[in-house]
Write a protein that holds these residues in place. Sequence first.
Motif, short mmCIF file in Angstrom:
data_model
loop_
_atom_site.label_atom_id
_atom_site.label_comp_id
_atom_site.label_asym_id
_atom_site.label_seq_id
_atom_site.Cartn_x
_atom_site.Cartn_y
_atom_site.Cartn_z
N ALA A 57 60.65 47.49 44.15
CA ALA A 57 60.98 47.42 43.28
C ALA A 57 61.43 45.89 43.32
CB ALA A 57 62.82 47.99 43.38
N GLY A 60 58.82 45.67 40.30
CA GLY A 60 59.33 46.37 39.16
C GLY A 60 58.29 47.50 38.88
N HIS A 61 57.51 48.38 40.56
CA HIS A 61 57.18 49.39 40.32
C HIS A 61 58.06 49.94 41.45
CE1 HIS A 61 53.05 46.89 39.28
NE2 HIS A 61 53.88 46.57 40.70
N ARG A 62 58.19 50.94 41.54
CA ARG A 62 58.84 52.53 41.26
C ARG A 62 58.27 54.13 41.66
NH1 ARG A 62 62.65 48.73 39.23
NH2 ARG A 62 64.43 48.93 40.65
N TRP A 121 49.48 42.66 42.80
CA TRP A 121 50.78 42.47 42.35
C TRP A 121 51.01 40.80 42.46
CZ3 TRP A 121 54.61 46.39 45.15
CH2 TRP A 121 53.85 47.71 44.75
N GLU A 124 56.12 38.04 38.03
CA GLU A 124 56.09 37.72 35.97
C GLU A 124 56.93 36.83 36.14
OE1 GLU A 124 55.80 41.96 34.83
OE2 GLU A 124 54.64 42.09 35.54
N GLN A 128 62.34 35.86 39.62
CA GLN A 128 61.83 36.90 40.51
C GLN A 128 60.67 36.84 41.51
OE1 GLN A 128 57.67 39.44 38.54
NE2 GLN A 128 59.19 41.04 38.71
#
Length: 150
Positions: A57, A60-62, A121, A124, A128
């Motif tokens: 999360a 940004g990966h769900r 990953w 970004e 963050q």
Amino acid sequence: SGGEGRLCELVVVVAMGALLEDDEHASVIEGLVSEDFRVVNCRTATLSGTQVDSLGALFGHRDPSALGPLRGGPCLLVAAERDSGVSRLQAAMGRSGGTLYRPGGAGGLASLTQKYKGCLWASETAGQGLKQAAYCFDSLFESAFTIAPS
């Protein structure tokens, strides 16, 4: 917090899955150092299901398919900093159309990103990066940033 009034930005990189299975740990660190990043903390970890979901999360990966490589084994967590860190990292990974972009991934982080799709990953945004570092690490070594106790 920290780094106020400076262009220095903190980023976090997570390597996992096939990238680690192929023993490319050092290549991730070398790629950051070759781009003039200072590594301020680094560790390997095997995450619980809850930790995978939380870290995903933050990046940004769900989608379960995006989280698969992280669930499948250990990961390498790296915090690094440099001036204009986020844009430099995105360019080094071949994710930017700017002047630092290396078409086709001509080595370093760009070639790792291309070869190991979904297994690397990166932060970004600067905000963050700070949140990700606070989640992944208790402290940063000789950094412009500090991690406040939660």
